[in-house]
Design an enzyme around this catalytic site. Structure first.
Site, PDB file in Angstrom:
ATOM      1  N   CYS A 119      13.610  10.504   6.686  1.00 55.08           N
ATOM      2  CA  CYS A 119      13.617   9.950   8.036  1.00 55.08           C
ATOM      3  C   CYS A 119      14.991  10.067   8.680  1.00 55.08           C
ATOM      4  O   CYS A 119      15.108  10.234   9.875  1.00 55.08           O
ATOM      5  CB  CYS A 119      13.153   8.501   8.012  1.00 55.08           C
ATOM      6  SG  CYS A 119      13.986   7.532   6.769  1.00 55.08           S
TER       7      CYS A 119
ATOM      8  N   GLU B 210      10.465   0.692  10.068  1.00 56.81           N
ATOM      9  CA  GLU B 210      11.459   1.741   9.821  1.00 56.81           C
ATOM     10  C   GLU B 210      10.752   3.052  10.092  1.00 56.81           C
ATOM     11  O   GLU B 210       9.881   3.459   9.318  1.00 56.81           O
ATOM     12  CB  GLU B 210      11.972   1.626   8.382  1.00 56.81           C
ATOM     13  CG  GLU B 210      13.319   2.290   8.210  1.00 56.81           C
ATOM     14  CD  GLU B 210      13.201   3.731   7.785  1.00 56.81           C
ATOM     15  OE1 GLU B 210      13.125   4.590   8.698  1.00 56.81           O
ATOM     16  OE2 GLU B 210      13.178   3.999   6.590  1.00 56.81           O
TER      17      GLU B 210
ATOM     18  N   GLU C 116      10.482  15.050  15.435  1.00 57.01           N
ATOM     19  CA  GLU C 116      10.795  15.039  14.016  1.00 57.01           C
ATOM     20  C   GLU C 116       9.962  16.134  13.335  1.00 57.01           C
ATOM     21  O   GLU C 116       8.731  16.118  13.403  1.00 57.01           O
ATOM     22  CB  GLU C 116      10.412  13.661  13.468  1.00 57.01           C
ATOM     23  CG  GLU C 116      10.834  13.428  12.058  1.00 57.01           C
ATOM     24  CD  GLU C 116      10.581  11.976  11.615  1.00 57.01           C
ATOM     25  OE1 GLU C 116       9.539  11.424  11.980  1.00 57.01           O
ATOM     26  OE2 GLU C 116      11.439  11.436  10.906  1.00 57.01           O
TER      27      GLU C 116
ATOM     28  N   LYS D  74       0.843  -1.198   0.000  1.00 58.82           N
ATOM     29  CA  LYS D  74       0.000   0.000   0.000  1.00 58.82           C
ATOM     30  C   LYS D  74       0.875   1.244   0.000  1.00 58.82           C
ATOM     31  O   LYS D  74       1.569   1.536   0.961  1.00 58.82           O
ATOM     32  CB  LYS D  74      -0.917   0.049   1.221  1.00 58.82           C
ATOM     33  CG  LYS D  74      -1.949   1.168   1.067  1.00 58.82           C
ATOM     34  CD  LYS D  74      -2.532   1.646   2.359  1.00 58.82           C
ATOM     35  CE  LYS D  74      -1.708   2.664   3.058  1.00 58.82           C
ATOM     36  NZ  LYS D  74      -1.567   3.959   2.377  1.00 58.82           N
TER      37      LYS D  74
HETATM   38  P1  NAI Z   1       2.184   7.975   8.400  1.00 55.45           P
HETATM   39  O1  NAI Z   1       3.016   7.153   9.271  1.00 55.45           O
HETATM   40  O2  NAI Z   1       0.794   8.296   8.842  1.00 55.45           O
HETATM   41  O3  NAI Z   1       2.031   7.290   6.960  1.00 55.45           O
HETATM   42  C1  NAI Z   1       2.874   6.306   6.458  1.00 55.45           C
HETATM   43  C2  NAI Z   1       2.031   5.215   5.796  1.00 55.45           C
HETATM   44  O4  NAI Z   1       1.259   4.549   6.776  1.00 55.45           O
HETATM   45  C3  NAI Z   1       1.031   5.715   4.775  1.00 55.45           C
HETATM   46  O5  NAI Z   1       0.975   4.805   3.726  1.00 55.45           O
HETATM   47  C4  NAI Z   1      -0.272   5.725   5.550  1.00 55.45           C
HETATM   48  O6  NAI Z   1      -1.397   5.623   4.740  1.00 55.45           O
HETATM   49  C5  NAI Z   1      -0.122   4.508   6.402  1.00 55.45           C
HETATM   50  N1  NAI Z   1      -0.921   4.495   7.616  1.00 55.45           N
HETATM   51  C6  NAI Z   1      -1.398   5.537   8.342  1.00 55.45           C
HETATM   52  N2  NAI Z   1      -2.073   5.096   9.409  1.00 55.45           N
HETATM   53  C7  NAI Z   1      -2.026   3.748   9.375  1.00 55.45           C
HETATM   54  C8  NAI Z   1      -2.523   2.723  10.232  1.00 55.45           C
HETATM   55  N3  NAI Z   1      -3.188   2.995  11.335  1.00 55.45           N
HETATM   56  N4  NAI Z   1      -2.260   1.440   9.906  1.00 55.45           N
HETATM   57  C9  NAI Z   1      -1.555   1.150   8.809  1.00 55.45           C
HETATM   58  N5  NAI Z   1      -1.068   2.073   7.965  1.00 55.45           N
HETATM   59  C10 NAI Z   1      -1.295   3.358   8.248  1.00 55.45           C
HETATM   60  O7  NAI Z   1       2.947   9.293   8.094  1.00 55.45           O
HETATM   61  P2  NAI Z   1       2.307  10.683   7.628  1.00 55.45           P
HETATM   62  O8  NAI Z   1       1.051  10.981   8.370  1.00 55.45           O
HETATM   63  O9  NAI Z   1       2.231  10.671   6.185  1.00 55.45           O
HETATM   64  O10 NAI Z   1       3.400  11.708   8.138  1.00 55.45           O
HETATM   65  C11 NAI Z   1       3.371  12.180   9.487  1.00 55.45           C
HETATM   66  C12 NAI Z   1       4.755  12.289  10.033  1.00 55.45           C
HETATM   67  O11 NAI Z   1       5.347  11.002  10.046  1.00 55.45           O
HETATM   68  C13 NAI Z   1       5.742  13.109   9.231  1.00 55.45           C
HETATM   69  O12 NAI Z   1       5.649  14.466   9.500  1.00 55.45           O
HETATM   70  C14 NAI Z   1       7.023  12.546   9.673  1.00 55.45           C
HETATM   71  O13 NAI Z   1       7.409  13.095  10.896  1.00 55.45           O
HETATM   72  C15 NAI Z   1       6.738  11.083   9.856  1.00 55.45           C
HETATM   73  N6  NAI Z   1       7.109  10.276   8.687  1.00 55.45           N
HETATM   74  C16 NAI Z   1       8.235   9.557   8.734  1.00 55.45           C
HETATM   75  C17 NAI Z   1       8.620   8.842   7.639  1.00 55.45           C
HETATM   76  C18 NAI Z   1       9.864   8.027   7.638  1.00 55.45           C
HETATM   77  O14 NAI Z   1      10.357   7.709   6.574  1.00 55.45           O
HETATM   78  N7  NAI Z   1      10.374   7.628   8.763  1.00 55.45           N
HETATM   79  C19 NAI Z   1       7.877   8.849   6.412  1.00 55.45           C
HETATM   80  C20 NAI Z   1       6.647   9.580   6.473  1.00 55.45           C
HETATM   81  C21 NAI Z   1       6.315  10.279   7.573  1.00 55.45           C
END
Ligand code: NAI
Length: 794
Positions: free
Chosen positions: A300, A266, A397, A192
């Protein structure tokens, strides 16, 4: 403008990349995408769609399916039915598919790069020169692993159907990082993509079709968090791999705790960028540009905390500001743009909110006077100074182009500041002294350390975090293990269904003399025998019901004392491997000398035959881990840069070990010995069935030069003691090898600091079988790999 005028000003003209090919591909799909399931496009069951837009203009690019639980189910079914045929292929046949994917990515690299930039807002220079080449590299590298799988991982089997959830910051690169190792190891996939950036994952679906990948091997379901949640909760998924926020990582950890899904996470980071006074400051500034302004800081592993040695701070800040004044922010398709658009309005607002909070907490905010487009989602490169190490902008972050700067005086202070975070993803160290750099690198709690370089990634080098940055690695050998399991373990029966191979009705230990008096043991904490805080004991009975002795009823306080003692003993991890090997050999020697009396006592519970086997195999097991201690080495990777990456195996730290009940001595040794052989310290909860083994163990340890606190033993009710261990923030990992309920509890209770959890998943392990009870499987769980990248040459 004349050429002379241009020459005098040296201004950039516009240099836009041509988006036509990418847009034509969207048009061919009528700018509307269903899910990619079982090799074909499939409309969403509930009929709902959402828009994906270009964040630099706000223009709609396409409409994409919003996945429901029914869509996820249909994708999981497709992946499940594709599994047997995919697994029955020869490694070479799978390798050819991965190779085909690599080739197709390369052939389409231009439009993939443009599509990525359109959907995400990242500069085309980055998607073209970094993201897409790394995608191809990942498939090439894993085509190689697919080919070598059986030779390099004998006895291992694929997890099965894998659910993968990825973020929006490196959309296609994350597709590659997830799918390549999963396919190479014989799994099938439901992936996804993030809701902000689904397009290149859909383009990849197209590439799967072109490459002739069998239907159902890769399935792509688009949607938001609820789609991800449905995938995580689907009962027929064997493993979840997630990249994204720590918050969602935690939710996934909770949601999978009651299942047997394997999990790799990750997560976020707040990575330190440490510059020493002897660094090449100009290079360091260039590194910093890459470290925090690459991909608008939505990385990240972004070097978001600048730690400068005080003596050079002002000079360095001047250089950074000068450089910031030359950064160009604007339309990401322009080839001369350094900083593109922020992915979505909610992210932009989050950055604005956090910067304002930083200023309110006392930081000074500096931004260069460079033009920033008024339309679209842009945020200028930002420097925050006078940041207090405990302030929100130093701890949280931000995930934007915002650098929080702090100073330090001594290397020691640099390490303290660097490690003052719940995260541990990456770090940079800049110093012209290789001794200083490597000395610091070794002390940093981070999965990747870049020495005098930044943001280097390669398929051969594992990437992943320490602490709350998650666990598991992507890339390299370690990355493959995330998609494999020992074949015997996959098929092992439930723990209560099968008696141990050695099991037999306990006999009266005829030739052994019964212990003359009841035996009372103590706890063993910090190298000392200790009374329990509760003042209570539990009675221990033999197989015939006879009272054998008493063991202390340990409680929370005892566990806390043991954790403190284990923490204090952490220098064990820095002892030489030779030194650790010697101590283990000595333990084996001392156990061997007491073999008769120990077997004699143990036989009252497990029978003579098993007792003898436990002791003699126990001695062997310790020998094995003494042998491994100085042979379980790291690796030196050769990424395609002028760098070496030193893959160092480091201990995880302090481990809570809940031992199996049925093999009181051998089970204990099979878990505690690998853990300490790689430098961890341990709080062990011995077999609840026969906790008296503690007395024999500490007598052996006390005479074996094992430093105080390396092994601590707390007897009592295993489930209760495990709860305290699992919830304790100073415990880095839990190993729990009792039953299914305890395994689930260990995972659920340790969500707080996202401890690594290693359990038997309630399955039976035959500790008497060397193939099951000993070896790399245990060692692999006792370390985390830190990749230290070191450039060489001028
Ligand atoms: P997120 O963690 O919500 O999204 C990442 C993925 O997880 C997306 O595909 C999303 O649809 C999915 N997701 C969201 N809720 C879920 C759930 N309950 N169960 C399974 N999958 C789920 O990240 P978001 O909201 O896009 O970004 C928020 C913050 O997260 C950013 O500001 C940043 O600080 C951090 N982030 C860190 C990343 C990294 O590479 N470590 C990447 C993206 C965001």
């Amino acid at each position: 403008m004349s050429i002379v005028e241009k020459f005098m000003t040296m201004e950039y003209g516009p240099a836009p990349e041509d988006p036509r090919e990418a847009l034509a591909w969207l048009d061919r799909h009528r700018r509307r995408f269903g899910h990619f399931i079982n090799g074909a496009w499939q409309a969403p069951a509930a009929g709902s769609y959402f828009d994906t837009t270009d964040p630099s203009t706000g223009e709609k690019l396409a409409t994409v399916a919003q996945g429901s639980a029914a869509d996820v189910d249909s994708a999981v079914r497709a992946a499940r039915s594709a599994l047997p045929a995919w697994q029955s292929l020869t490694p070479h046949a799978r390798a050819r598919y991965l190779y085909a994917l690599a080739r197709q990515v390369q052939k389409h690299s231009r439009w993939l790069a443009v599509l990525e930039t359109l959907d995400n807002g990242k500069p085309i220079r980055e998607s073209r020169d970094i993201d897409i080449p790394l995608v191809a590299r990942h498939f090439y590298h894993h085509a190689g692993w697919a080919q070598l799988l059986e030779q390099e991982f004998p006895g291992y089997a694929a997890c099965g159907v894998v659910g993968q959830i990825i973020p929006w910051n490196f959309p296609l690169l994350m597709v590659a990082w997830k799918i390549a190792p999963a396919l190479a190891t014989g799994n099938t996939v439901v992936l996804k993509p993030a809701e902000f950036t689904p397009l290149t994952a859909l383009a990849f679906a197209h590439i799967c079709q072109e490459s002739g990948l069998p239907a159902g091997v890769v399935n792509i379901v688009t949607g938001d968090g609820s789609t991800g949640e449905a995938l995580v909760k689907h009962p027929d998924v064997d493993k979840i791999a997630f990249t994204g926020s720590t918050e969602v990582g935690r939710a996934i950890r909770k949601a999978t705790a009651l299942s047997h899904k394997k999990l790799s996470l990750e997560l976020g980071g707040k990575s330190p960028f440490i510059i020493f006074e002897d660094a090449d400051l100009d290079s360091a500034v260039e590194g910093l540009v890459d470290g925090i302004w690459f991909n608008q800081g939505q990385v990240c592993c972004a070097g978001s905390r600048l730690l400068m040695q005080e003596s050079i701070a002002d000079k360095l800040i001047g250089k950074i500001q000068n450089r910031m004044n030359t950064l160009r922010i604007g339309p990401p398709l322009d080839k001369a743009i350094d900083i593109g658009a922020i992915v979505a309005r909610v992210q932009l607002e989050r950055i604005q909110r956090l910067v304002a909070l930083g200023v309110a907490e006392g930081a000074t905010c500096w931004q260069p006077s460079i033009p920033v487009p008024s339309a679209g989602l842009f945020f200028p490169p930002t420097l925050l100074r006078n940041v207090h190490p405990s302030s929100v902008v130093a701890q949280q972050e931000i995930f934007g182009p915002v650098l929080a700067a702090m100073t330090f005086r001594t290397p020691r202070e640099a390490v303290e500041l660097a490690n003052n975070t719940v995260y541990g993803l990456a770090a940079c160290v800049w110093s012209e002294s290789i001794n200083v750099s490597l000395h610091i690198a070794a002390q940093l709690k981070a999965g990747v350390v870049w020495v005098n370089c930044t943001n280097l990634f390669d398929a051969a080098c594992g990437f992943g975090g320490y602490r709350e940055s998650g666990y598991g690695r992507e890339g390299g050998r370690e990355g493959l293990l995330e998609y494999l399991e020992p074949a015997w373990f996959k098929n092992a029966p439930p723990v209560h269904a099968t008696p141990l191979a050695i099991d037999q009705p306990p006999e009266q230990p005829a030739e052994f003399t019964a212990p003359p008096i009841d035996r009372t043991v103590k706890l063993y904490i910090g190298g000392k025998q200790a009374r329990p805080d509760s003042g209570y004991s539990i009675e221990v009975h033999g197989a015939d019901g006879r009272l054998l002795g008493e063991a202390p009823l340990g409680n929370r306080k005892d566990i806390r004392n043991a954790v403190e003692a284990a923490r204090k003993a952490e220098s064990w991890g820095k002892a030489t491997a030779h030194n650790r090997a010697q101590v283990l050999f000595y333990i084996a020697e001392n156990l061997s000398q007491r073999r008769e009396e120990i077997a004699n006592r143990l036989s009252a519970v497990v029978g003579k035959k098993q007792a003898e086997a436990e002791v003699s195999l126990g001695v062997e097991r310790i020998f094995s881990y003494a042998a491994w201690a100085d042979k379980y080495d790291g690796a030196v990777h050769n990424p395609p840069f002028r760098n070496v990456a030193l893959a160092m195996k480091e201990p995880i730290g302090t481990l809570g070990v809940v031992c199996p009940p049925d093999a009181p001595l051998l089970g204990f040794l099979s878990l505690v010995m690998p853990a300490i052989s790689t430098g961890n310290t341990v709080i062990a909860i011995p077999s609840e069935k026969y906790p008296l083994i503690t007395g024999d163990l500490y007598q052996v340890f006390e005479t074996s030069d094992l430093p105080d606190g390396v092994v601590n033993i707390v007897t009592g009710r295993a489930a209760e003691l495990m709860k305290t261990l699992a919830e304790h923030d100073d415990v880095d990992a839990i190993w729990c090898f009792t039953d299914e309920a305890d395994a689930a509890a260990a995972k659920t209770l340790s969500v707080g600091n996202l401890k690594q959890v290693f359990t038997n998943e309630g399955r039976a392990i035959d500790w008497f079988d060397v193939k099951q009870g000993e070896g790399r499987w245990f060692l692999d769980h006792s370390v985390q790999v830190k990749n230290i990248w070191v450039p060489y040459g001028e």
